[in-house]
Design a protein around this motif. Structure first.
Motif, short mmCIF file in Angstrom:
data_model
loop_
_atom_site.label_atom_id
_atom_site.label_comp_id
_atom_site.label_asym_id
_atom_site.label_seq_id
_atom_site.Cartn_x
_atom_site.Cartn_y
_atom_site.Cartn_z
N ALA A 100 1.16 12.65 9.34
CA ALA A 100 2.34 13.24 8.41
C ALA A 100 2.60 12.12 7.72
CB ALA A 100 3.58 13.73 9.34
N TYR A 101 2.56 10.87 7.83
CA TYR A 101 2.82 9.83 7.18
C TYR A 101 1.78 9.66 5.97
CZ TYR A 101 3.46 5.15 5.52
OH TYR A 101 3.36 3.87 4.55
N TYR A 102 0.83 9.89 6.35
CA TYR A 102 -0.32 9.68 5.20
C TYR A 102 -0.37 11.02 4.48
CZ TYR A 102 -1.86 5.25 6.97
OH TYR A 102 -1.86 3.99 7.36
N ASP A 103 -0.01 12.24 4.93
CA ASP A 103 0.00 13.05 4.03
C ASP A 103 0.99 13.15 2.70
OD1 ASP A 103 -2.01 14.44 5.51
OD2 ASP A 103 -0.56 15.74 6.58
N ASP A 104 2.41 12.53 3.30
CA ASP A 104 3.21 12.65 2.40
C ASP A 104 2.96 11.50 1.45
OD1 ASP A 104 4.56 14.46 3.89
OD2 ASP A 104 6.39 13.30 4.18
N LEU A 105 2.27 10.46 1.98
CA LEU A 105 1.91 9.34 0.77
C LEU A 105 0.96 9.81 -0.12
CD1 LEU A 105 2.09 6.14 0.22
CD2 LEU A 105 0.18 5.74 2.02
N ALA A 106 -0.17 10.50 0.35
CA ALA A 106 -1.04 11.04 -0.38
C ALA A 106 -0.41 12.03 -1.44
CB ALA A 106 -2.24 11.59 0.26
N ILE A 123 -16.90 -0.13 5.77
CA ILE A 123 -16.13 -0.27 4.33
C ILE A 123 -16.97 -1.77 3.93
CG2 ILE A 123 -14.05 -1.68 3.48
CD1 ILE A 123 -13.67 1.53 4.26
N ALA A 124 -17.40 -2.46 4.63
CA ALA A 124 -18.18 -3.76 4.20
C ALA A 124 -19.39 -3.27 3.35
CB ALA A 124 -18.49 -4.72 5.27
N ASP A 125 -19.92 -2.15 3.60
CA ASP A 125 -21.37 -1.86 3.07
C ASP A 125 -21.03 -0.91 2.08
OD1 ASP A 125 -22.54 -3.50 4.80
OD2 ASP A 125 -23.23 -1.82 6.41
N THR A 126 -19.89 -0.40 1.66
CA THR A 126 -20.05 0.34 0.38
C THR A 126 -19.16 0.05 -0.62
OG1 THR A 126 -19.31 2.93 -0.05
CG2 THR A 126 -18.24 1.73 1.59
N ARG A 127 -19.41 0.37 -2.19
CA ARG A 127 -18.58 0.16 -3.11
C ARG A 127 -17.51 1.38 -3.22
NH1 ARG A 127 -21.12 -2.52 -7.35
NH2 ARG A 127 -23.13 -3.43 -6.90
N ALA A 128 -17.76 2.50 -2.64
CA ALA A 128 -16.97 3.58 -2.83
C ALA A 128 -15.76 3.98 -2.07
CB ALA A 128 -17.77 5.07 -2.68
N LEU A 129 -15.54 3.24 -0.97
CA LEU A 129 -14.63 3.54 0.07
C LEU A 129 -13.88 2.19 0.38
CD1 LEU A 129 -16.52 5.39 2.87
CD2 LEU A 129 -15.34 6.54 1.23
N ALA A 130 -12.15 2.49 0.53
CA ALA A 130 -11.46 1.62 1.24
C ALA A 130 -10.50 2.13 2.12
CB ALA A 130 -10.85 0.98 -0.11
N THR A 131 -9.84 1.43 2.67
CA THR A 131 -9.15 1.89 3.84
C THR A 131 -7.52 1.31 3.72
OG1 THR A 131 -8.85 2.64 5.89
CG2 THR A 131 -9.57 0.64 5.72
N PHE A 132 -6.81 2.03 4.42
CA PHE A 132 -5.55 1.21 4.37
C PHE A 132 -5.31 0.83 5.71
CE2 PHE A 132 -3.46 4.29 1.48
CZ PHE A 132 -3.02 3.46 0.44
N PRO A 147 4.15 0.66 0.04
CA PRO A 147 4.11 1.69 1.08
C PRO A 147 4.27 0.82 2.42
CG PRO A 147 1.70 1.49 0.68
CD PRO A 147 2.67 0.19 -0.28
N VAL A 148 5.37 1.33 3.45
CA VAL A 148 5.77 0.71 4.85
C VAL A 148 5.57 1.49 5.97
CG1 VAL A 148 7.02 -1.32 3.67
CG2 VAL A 148 8.06 0.97 4.62
N TYR A 149 5.04 1.43 7.02
CA TYR A 149 4.87 1.97 8.06
C TYR A 149 6.36 1.89 8.89
CZ TYR A 149 3.02 5.50 11.50
OH TYR A 149 2.73 6.35 12.23
N PRO A 150 6.81 3.06 9.20
CA PRO A 150 8.17 2.86 9.92
C PRO A 150 8.13 2.84 11.44
CG PRO A 150 7.98 5.38 9.22
CD PRO A 150 6.68 4.34 8.66
N HIS A 151 7.90 1.90 11.98
CA HIS A 151 8.04 1.76 13.43
C HIS A 151 9.49 1.91 13.94
CE1 HIS A 151 3.68 0.57 13.67
NE2 HIS A 151 3.98 -0.08 12.55
N ALA A 183 8.95 4.84 2.05
CA ALA A 183 8.58 5.22 3.54
C ALA A 183 8.82 6.94 3.26
CB ALA A 183 9.14 4.75 4.68
N PRO A 184 8.45 7.60 3.94
CA PRO A 184 8.75 9.33 3.85
C PRO A 184 10.16 9.57 4.33
CG PRO A 184 7.40 8.86 5.89
CD PRO A 184 7.22 7.40 5.14
N GLY A 185 10.72 10.44 3.80
CA GLY A 185 12.23 10.74 3.73
C GLY A 185 12.41 11.29 5.14
N TRP A 186 11.67 11.68 5.86
CA TRP A 186 11.74 12.06 7.42
C TRP A 186 11.91 10.90 8.31
CZ3 TRP A 186 7.76 10.43 10.06
CH2 TRP A 186 6.52 10.27 9.57
N ALA A 187 11.55 9.71 7.88
CA ALA A 187 11.46 8.44 8.82
C ALA A 187 13.03 8.02 8.97
CB ALA A 187 10.71 7.26 8.23
#
Length: 319
Positions: free
Chosen positions: A203-209, A232-241, A266-270, A312-316
């Motif tokens: 849900a967090y990453y859906d809202d962020l995207a 990730i180390a072997d490709t130019r095309a991909l990154a990750t959070f 962007p912060v993840y709300p723990h 952070a998403p509004g629902w947090a």
């Protein structure tokens, strides 16, 4: 087997007299006699022989005594295992390498005298059910996703806003950046195979995207963090959070980069969840520790955030 009769037998055996056993157990001598008689009927043997000096164990009584003591020790351990203050505090940290695990390591360093059981549960429904049943005392989660409010008996408090970082390989277009504005990530492929539909992090990453026009892909099987880092180390095309406090180690040859994301960050709300009627005394100590840690984190990071602040998403649930 009635443990009261077993306990009475052990006390009487140690005392050598039913009268002394009655005084120690705060019951009548008649009650002691009845309990011993009931145990003897249950076992089908005589346990005591009455003598002028009191009560002596028979051969069967001598054989039964060590087992009776062990029965009582097991019963006492069983009670202690579920009695608040006598058993470990059980806390769900989701996974071993993420920020909640680090928070609990900090708590253990500050309070080594408090016994802990650290568990790792997958989704929020499982964690909340475990809190409500008493299987665990608390959990760290992002709450509350749209349409999934917490039950009224579950309390929560936001304890950590964890900044996300962009993780790239050395050949990625953004690998040389000291920081990257969030809007600049539009058009780049962000690969996160660990996202599972229905979870709070999905849900967090859906809202962020959706809010920033990002392309977040969860395609392919999730082979774990090591396989993710290799790809990730072997490709130019991909990154990750990746969370700022996620602890990972990779081979030096990978050349991976962890890049702060800004404008906004962007912060993840723990949040920390517990049952409002949970009486475990260590729970209060842990909540106080987390409150102090959260205050220190805010003070340390406030100056480092850019003018656009954080997202952070509004629902947090806010602090």
């Amino acid at each position: 087997m009635d443990l009261d009769t077993v306990r009475t037998f052990v006390v009487a055996a140690d005392a050598g007299q039913f009268q002394e056993a009655a005084a120690e157990l705060a019951v009548t001598q008649q009650a002691v006699s009845k309990r011993i008689a009931a145990l003897e009927r249950n076992l089908g043997v005589r346990l005591f022989t009455r003598t002028a000096r009191g009560a002596e164990l028979t051969i069967d009584g001598q054989a039964f005594l060590p087992h009776a003591r062990e029965l009582l020790r097991v019963a006492d351990r069983a009670v202690a295992s579920v009695r608040p203050g006598r058993r470990p505090l059980r806390v769900d940290v989701i996974a071993s390498r993420v920020a909640p695990s680090g928070l609990m390591r900090g708590f253990h360093r500050a309070h080594p005298e408090i016994e802990l059981d650290v568990v790792m549960l997958f989704d929020i429904e499982t964690a909340v059910a475990a809190i409500r049943s008493g299987a665990i005392d608390a959990s760290f989660r992002a709450v509350a996703a749209p349409g999934r409010p917490l039950p009224e008996d579950i309390e929560s408090v936001r304890v950590l806003d964890e900044p996300l970082q962009l993780l790239t390989g050395p050949a990625h277009a953004l690998a040389g950046a000291r920081s990257v504005p969030l809007a600049q990530l539009a058009g780049h492929r962000i690969w996160m195979p660990g996202i599972v539909p229905g979870t709070e992090w999905a849900a967090y990453y859906d809202d962020l995207a959706a809010e920033f026009g990002l392309t977040i892909e969860a395609t392919g099987p999730n082979f774990g963090s090591d396989a993710l880092l290799d790809t990730i180390a072997d490709t130019r095309a991909l990154a990750t959070f990746m969370g700022e406090q996620t602890r990972l180690v990779w081979p030096a040859g990978h050349g991976l980069r962890r890049i702060p994301v800004t404008d906004p960050t962007p912060v993840y709300p723990h949040s920390f969840l517990w049952h409002r009627d949970n009486p475990h005394p260590a729970l209060t100590t842990l909540r106080a520790h987390l409150a102090a840690t959260a205050a220190a984190h805010l003070a340390a990071t406030a100056a480092g955030h850019d003018a656009a602040g954080t997202w952070a998403p509004g629902w947090a649930i806010p602090r």
